[in-house]
Structures are given as C-alpha cells and as structure tokens.
Design a protein around this motif. Structure first.
Motif, PDB file in Angstrom:
ATOM      1  N   ARG A  28       0.826  -1.216   0.000  1.00 63.16           N
ATOM      2  CA  ARG A  28       0.000   0.000   0.000  1.00 63.16           C
ATOM      3  C   ARG A  28       0.860   1.265   0.000  1.00 63.16           C
ATOM      4  O   ARG A  28       0.509   2.258  -0.640  1.00 63.16           O
ATOM      5  N   GLN A  29       1.980   1.235   0.696  1.00 61.11           N
ATOM      6  CA  GLN A  29       2.868   2.399   0.704  1.00 61.11           C
ATOM      7  C   GLN A  29       3.493   2.613  -0.675  1.00 61.11           C
ATOM      8  O   GLN A  29       3.577   3.740  -1.152  1.00 61.11           O
ATOM      9  N   LEU A  30       3.929   1.521  -1.304  1.00 58.12           N
ATOM     10  CA  LEU A  30       4.463   1.637  -2.668  1.00 58.12           C
ATOM     11  C   LEU A  30       3.403   2.187  -3.620  1.00 58.12           C
ATOM     12  O   LEU A  30       3.693   3.056  -4.451  1.00 58.12           O
ATOM     13  N   ALA A  31       2.184   1.672  -3.499  1.00 57.65           N
ATOM     14  CA  ALA A  31       1.098   2.149  -4.358  1.00 57.65           C
ATOM     15  C   ALA A  31       0.848   3.637  -4.143  1.00 57.65           C
ATOM     16  O   ALA A  31       0.671   4.396  -5.103  1.00 57.65           O
ATOM     17  N   ALA A  32       0.844   4.072  -2.895  1.00 58.90           N
ATOM     18  CA  ALA A  32       0.623   5.495  -2.603  1.00 58.90           C
ATOM     19  C   ALA A  32       1.769   6.345  -3.149  1.00 58.90           C
ATOM     20  O   ALA A  32       1.532   7.425  -3.709  1.00 58.90           O
ATOM     21  N   ASP A  33       3.001   5.861  -3.001  1.00 53.48           N
ATOM     22  CA  ASP A  33       4.144   6.601  -3.540  1.00 53.48           C
ATOM     23  C   ASP A  33       4.062   6.704  -5.059  1.00 53.48           C
ATOM     24  O   ASP A  33       4.312   7.764  -5.634  1.00 53.48           O
ATOM     25  N   TRP A  34       3.716   5.601  -5.708  1.00 54.41           N
ATOM     26  CA  TRP A  34       3.603   5.619  -7.169  1.00 54.41           C
ATOM     27  C   TRP A  34       2.461   6.524  -7.620  1.00 54.41           C
ATOM     28  O   TRP A  34       2.597   7.247  -8.604  1.00 54.41           O
ATOM     29  N   GLN A  35       1.344   6.486  -6.894  1.00 50.25           N
ATOM     30  CA  GLN A  35       0.215   7.343  -7.240  1.00 50.25           C
ATOM     31  C   GLN A  35       0.603   8.807  -7.099  1.00 50.25           C
ATOM     32  O   GLN A  35       0.300   9.638  -7.955  1.00 50.25           O
ATOM     33  N   GLY A  36       1.294   9.146  -6.008  1.00 53.43           N
ATOM     34  CA  GLY A  36       1.745  10.518  -5.808  1.00 53.43           C
ATOM     35  C   GLY A  36       2.708  10.960  -6.889  1.00 53.43           C
ATOM     36  O   GLY A  36       2.641  12.093  -7.382  1.00 53.43           O
ATOM     37  N   ALA A  37       3.608  10.073  -7.280  1.00 58.47           N
ATOM     38  CA  ALA A  37       4.559  10.392  -8.341  1.00 58.47           C
ATOM     39  C   ALA A  37       3.834  10.605  -9.661  1.00 58.47           C
ATOM     40  O   ALA A  37       4.177  11.507 -10.437  1.00 58.47           O
ATOM     41  N   ALA A  38       2.833   9.776  -9.923  1.00 58.96           N
ATOM     42  CA  ALA A  38       2.064   9.921 -11.163  1.00 58.96           C
ATOM     43  C   ALA A  38       1.283  11.231 -11.161  1.00 58.96           C
ATOM     44  O   ALA A  38       1.222  11.928 -12.175  1.00 58.96           O
ATOM     45  N   ASP A  39       0.703  11.572 -10.009  1.00 55.68           N
ATOM     46  CA  ASP A  39      -0.086  12.803  -9.910  1.00 55.68           C
ATOM     47  C   ASP A  39       0.778  14.047 -10.112  1.00 55.68           C
ATOM     48  O   ASP A  39       0.326  15.038 -10.659  1.00 55.68           O
ATOM     49  N   LEU A  45       8.158   8.819 -15.921  1.00 56.60           N
ATOM     50  CA  LEU A  45       7.479   7.603 -16.366  1.00 56.60           C
ATOM     51  C   LEU A  45       6.042   7.932 -16.745  1.00 56.60           C
ATOM     52  O   LEU A  45       5.493   8.965 -16.349  1.00 56.60           O
ATOM     53  N   ASP A  46       5.426   7.054 -17.475  1.00 49.91           N
ATOM     54  CA  ASP A  46       4.058   7.256 -17.919  1.00 49.91           C
ATOM     55  C   ASP A  46       3.112   7.247 -16.711  1.00 49.91           C
ATOM     56  O   ASP A  46       3.017   6.229 -16.007  1.00 49.91           O
ATOM     57  N   PRO A  47       2.429   8.361 -16.436  1.00 50.01           N
ATOM     58  CA  PRO A  47       1.541   8.437 -15.262  1.00 50.01           C
ATOM     59  C   PRO A  47       0.437   7.386 -15.273  1.00 50.01           C
ATOM     60  O   PRO A  47       0.088   6.842 -14.225  1.00 50.01           O
ATOM     61  N   GLU A  48      -0.091   7.085 -16.442  1.00 54.46           N
ATOM     62  CA  GLU A  48      -1.163   6.096 -16.524  1.00 54.46           C
ATOM     63  C   GLU A  48      -0.658   4.708 -16.120  1.00 54.46           C
ATOM     64  O   GLU A  48      -1.337   3.972 -15.405  1.00 54.46           O
ATOM     65  N   THR A  49       0.540   4.374 -16.539  1.00 49.28           N
ATOM     66  CA  THR A  49       1.133   3.088 -16.165  1.00 49.28           C
ATOM     67  C   THR A  49       1.365   3.022 -14.664  1.00 49.28           C
ATOM     68  O   THR A  49       1.075   2.001 -14.028  1.00 49.28           O
ATOM     69  N   LEU A  50       1.880   4.106 -14.074  1.00 44.36           N
ATOM     70  CA  LEU A  50       2.081   4.134 -12.627  1.00 44.36           C
ATOM     71  C   LEU A  50       0.762   3.960 -11.879  1.00 44.36           C
ATOM     72  O   LEU A  50       0.704   3.261 -10.862  1.00 44.36           O
ATOM     73  N   GLN A  51      -0.294   4.577 -12.368  1.00 45.66           N
ATOM     74  CA  GLN A  51      -1.597   4.453 -11.725  1.00 45.66           C
ATOM     75  C   GLN A  51      -2.107   3.016 -11.794  1.00 45.66           C
ATOM     76  O   GLN A  51      -2.655   2.490 -10.819  1.00 45.66           O
ATOM     77  N   VAL A  52      -1.902   2.368 -12.945  1.00 50.99           N
ATOM     78  CA  VAL A  52      -2.326   0.977 -13.092  1.00 50.99           C
ATOM     79  C   VAL A  52      -1.529   0.080 -12.152  1.00 50.99           C
ATOM     80  O   VAL A  52      -2.084  -0.786 -11.467  1.00 50.99           O
ATOM     81  N   LEU A  53      -0.221   0.284 -12.091  1.00 51.49           N
ATOM     82  CA  LEU A  53       0.617  -0.502 -11.188  1.00 51.49           C
ATOM     83  C   LEU A  53       0.217  -0.280  -9.733  1.00 51.49           C
ATOM     84  O   LEU A  53       0.178  -1.229  -8.936  1.00 51.49           O
ATOM     85  N   ALA A  54      -0.082   0.946  -9.371  1.00 50.39           N
ATOM     86  CA  ALA A  54      -0.529   1.243  -8.009  1.00 50.39           C
ATOM     87  C   ALA A  54      -1.831   0.503  -7.708  1.00 50.39           C
ATOM     88  O   ALA A  54      -2.002  -0.054  -6.617  1.00 50.39           O
ATOM     89  N   GLY A  55      -2.727   0.472  -8.662  1.00 51.22           N
ATOM     90  CA  GLY A  55      -3.992  -0.248  -8.483  1.00 51.22           C
ATOM     91  C   GLY A  55      -3.779  -1.743  -8.311  1.00 51.22           C
ATOM     92  O   GLY A  55      -4.434  -2.390  -7.485  1.00 51.22           O
ATOM     93  N   VAL A  56      -2.847  -2.300  -9.071  1.00 55.54           N
ATOM     94  CA  VAL A  56      -2.547  -3.726  -8.958  1.00 55.54           C
ATOM     95  C   VAL A  56      -1.998  -4.051  -7.573  1.00 55.54           C
ATOM     96  O   VAL A  56      -2.402  -5.035  -6.946  1.00 55.54           O
ATOM     97  N   LEU A  57      -1.076  -3.228  -7.080  1.00 54.58           N
ATOM     98  CA  LEU A  57      -0.525  -3.468  -5.738  1.00 54.58           C
ATOM     99  C   LEU A  57      -1.590  -3.345  -4.655  1.00 54.58           C
ATOM    100  O   LEU A  57      -1.616  -4.138  -3.707  1.00 54.58           O
ATOM    101  N   THR A  58      -2.461  -2.364  -4.789  1.00 53.53           N
ATOM    102  CA  THR A  58      -3.538  -2.191  -3.812  1.00 53.53           C
ATOM    103  C   THR A  58      -4.484  -3.388  -3.836  1.00 53.53           C
ATOM    104  O   THR A  58      -4.885  -3.900  -2.784  1.00 53.53           O
ATOM    105  N   ASP A  59      -4.833  -3.850  -5.036  1.00 56.29           N
ATOM    106  CA  ASP A  59      -5.703  -5.029  -5.154  1.00 56.29           C
ATOM    107  C   ASP A  59      -5.044  -6.267  -4.544  1.00 56.29           C
ATOM    108  O   ASP A  59      -5.701  -7.053  -3.860  1.00 56.29           O
TER     109      ASP A  59
END
Length: 77
Positions: A28-39, A45-59
């Motif tokens: 969850r911390q990695l996902a939040a960090d990636w989401q913040g970086a994407a935002d 890096l591609d923000p959309e890809t980071l958001q998808v990866l963050a979602g996968v980790l959260t799931d």
C-alpha cells in the motif's frame, strides 16, 4: 522515501517468513508513492502506467488481507 524495518521469522526449514500485515503495508505504501509520483509527474514515467501498477498493488494487498481474515476466522484452522 519511507524507511521501516520488517520483522522476519525463521522456520526450521531455513525459510524466512514476513508477517502479512507488513507485506500489505509495504504494497500500500508503494502504491501510494507511485500514485503521488504519477499525480505530480515527477518520475519521467508514464503516469497512466504508474496508476495501473498502483492499483494492482492495492488489489493484491486487499486479496492478501481477505485471505488472512478468512484463515484467521476458520474455526478449523
């Protein structure tokens, strides 16, 4: 970057175990960090890809939590 220690449990078969709550917290911390970086678009890096990866980790963290709750709730366990 967040730093924290993880307790490791050694087994008789020379394996190491990590408590599930620590694993899900890490995911969850990695996902939040990636989401913040994407935002903030601060990685190059591609923000959309980071958001998808963050979602996968959260799931994945959610699925681990559900499995642990089911195991802990099983009277036969």
């Amino acid at each position: 970057m967040t730093k924290w220690s993880v307790p490791l449990i050694s087994t008789t078969g020379d394996h190491l175990l990590v408590p599930a709550d620590q694993v899900t917290r890490l995911f969850r911390q990695l996902a939040a960090d990636w989401q913040g970086a994407a935002d903030q678009d601060r990685t190059g890096l591609d923000p959309e890809t980071l958001q998808v990866l963050a979602g996968v980790l959260t799931d994945l963290a959610d699925r681990i939590d559900v499995e642990c709750i089911a195991f802990a709730s099983d009277p036969g366990a």
